[in-house]
Design a protein around this motif. Sequence first.
Motif, PDB file in Angstrom:
ATOM      1  N   GLN A 138      41.756  35.779  54.693  1.00 19.90           N
ATOM      2  CA  GLN A 138      41.178  34.805  53.756  1.00 19.90           C
ATOM      3  C   GLN A 138      41.150  35.387  52.342  1.00 19.90           C
ATOM      4  N   VAL A 139      40.846  36.691  52.267  1.00 16.89           N
ATOM      5  CA  VAL A 139      40.825  37.365  50.965  1.00 16.89           C
ATOM      6  C   VAL A 139      42.254  37.548  50.435  1.00 16.89           C
ATOM      7  N   LEU A 145      37.187  35.395  46.730  1.00 20.43           N
ATOM      8  CA  LEU A 145      36.138  35.436  47.764  1.00 20.43           C
ATOM      9  C   LEU A 145      35.318  36.711  47.669  1.00 20.43           C
ATOM     10  N   VAL A 146      35.893  37.745  47.054  1.00 19.00           N
ATOM     11  CA  VAL A 146      35.198  39.025  46.860  1.00 19.00           C
ATOM     12  C   VAL A 146      34.857  39.161  45.381  1.00 19.00           C
ATOM     13  N   ALA A 147      33.600  39.490  45.083  1.00 24.71           N
ATOM     14  CA  ALA A 147      33.145  39.546  43.693  1.00 24.71           C
ATOM     15  C   ALA A 147      33.640  40.813  42.990  1.00 24.71           C
TER      16      ALA A 147
ATOM     17  N   ASN B 210      36.898  57.094  42.749  1.00 24.03           N
ATOM     18  CA  ASN B 210      36.185  56.989  44.028  1.00 24.03           C
ATOM     19  C   ASN B 210      36.358  55.604  44.616  1.00 24.03           C
ATOM     20  N   PHE B 211      36.113  55.502  45.901  1.00 24.09           N
ATOM     21  CA  PHE B 211      36.182  54.223  46.595  1.00 24.09           C
ATOM     22  C   PHE B 211      34.926  53.401  46.314  1.00 24.09           C
ATOM     23  N   HIS B 212      35.149  52.110  46.092  1.00 25.26           N
ATOM     24  CA  HIS B 212      34.030  51.174  46.046  1.00 25.26           C
ATOM     25  C   HIS B 212      34.349  50.027  46.997  1.00 25.26           C
ATOM     26  N   ILE B 213      33.361  49.628  47.763  1.00 31.30           N
ATOM     27  CA  ILE B 213      33.549  48.483  48.655  1.00 31.30           C
ATOM     28  C   ILE B 213      32.997  47.257  47.923  1.00 31.30           C
ATOM     29  N   ALA B 214      33.928  46.433  47.428  1.00 33.94           N
ATOM     30  CA  ALA B 214      33.541  45.206  46.715  1.00 33.94           C
ATOM     31  C   ALA B 214      33.246  44.128  47.740  1.00 33.94           C
ATOM     32  N   LYS B 215      32.203  43.322  47.489  1.00 32.50           N
ATOM     33  CA  LYS B 215      31.803  42.272  48.440  1.00 32.50           C
ATOM     34  C   LYS B 215      31.726  40.918  47.746  1.00 32.50           C
TER      35      LYS B 215
END
Lengths: 215, 215
Positions: A138-139, A145-147, B210-215
């Motif tokens: 979906q992304v 869909l992800v901010a 660095n890694f960031h988990i975007a939501k």
Amino acid sequence: MKYSIFGTGVVGQTIGSKLIANGHEVMMGSRSASNEKGMQWVNNSAGKGKLGTFSDAAKFSDIIFNCVKGEMSLEVMKLAGEPNLKGKLIIDISNPLDFSKGMPPSLTVCNTDSVGEQIQRNYPDSFVVKTLNTTNCQVMVNPSLVAGEHDLFLSGNDPESKEKVRTILQREFGWKNIIDLGDITTARGVEMLLPIWVRLYGALKTPNFNFHIAK
Amino acid sequence: MKYSIFGTGVVGQTIGSKLIANGHEVMMGSRSASNEKGMQWVNNSAGKGKLGTFSDAAKFSDIIFNCVKGEMSLEVMKLAGEPNLKGKLIIDISNPLDFSKGMPPSLTVCNTDSVGEQIQRNYPDSFVVKTLNTTNCQVMVNPSLVAGEHDLFLSGNDPESKEKVRTILQREFGWKNIIDLGDITTARGVEMLLPIWVRLYGALKTPNFNFHIAK
């Protein structure tokens, strides 16, 4: 434009439906030209989607999205036929997830090889670009869909093919941040993101997240 | 507070110096209590740093940072001695990078196991928490070197130990975003981030990302 998709599962359907919504012609390839999921997708495509064998789909377009499972990919390429893949751009979205030993899945290949490399090695006259496998489907077709800022990766030996894929990702799906990691051996790195992806899905309780490389 | 560090390399020295700057007592452990790099570090620590064997260091504190190489970790734990590790918090920063086959490195263990799990399995009375291994050591102790939001991960079987580590990361190093991935088997996921980390280092020309988990 014309696009081909290998695989009639949710990833293939999501990519295919987005490309059709964008006005393109899409042929989905499967083992059988009467694959049930594929037929349903064609029936919902307002006459713009087609279904064929992997071989039919490979002939249909110069750009192929590989949306079958990682461990099936080489067999599917064989069914598609080397002459039909020659000179083609293969956008490899597959992941070699192995659920046979229970959860969480391990990978059927990793560390010193990858599905992307396997395809490129077996089809040296095709242009394999690994991308999109690091996020939910979906992304893939709707990055908003992800901010905030978040990234896709490109792995492939041919710079021109990677630029073609970059343009497709931007124009068709709306991607902004796309990092070129290097040659196809960098596909190991993106396929090896799956084990943490699966655990993040568990921890965050949503598949709508993505990796961002903060600098 | 007292902290112990296994390993006198750049990661151990960076962590140790930061903890000393924060007013803590730190003992670095090595194979030899007269290790040259360790002695240099002690001489630059204004009397606050100590050097000993792995066994000395394991006795010194209830909190141990494991900063040796992944493939050396089990041997080092054996040198530290099981009785000295019993009940201790082992913060495992190690990565099982294998440079013996040339660049890019592969991993000595991955997919169905990890260094974090190996340590926990061999020392069931210790509390292993995997973290910090996914970023450069300068960023480990100074997350503001990377702009914007970016994340660390926690893997471990004991919730209380993970909360202790979260507090240490926040208070001593200034980390804000810390994602609990689950039990120690999730260390596979964070150790398998290294292959893409190495390639990103090549692509971005800086280790300060660095890694960031975007939501």
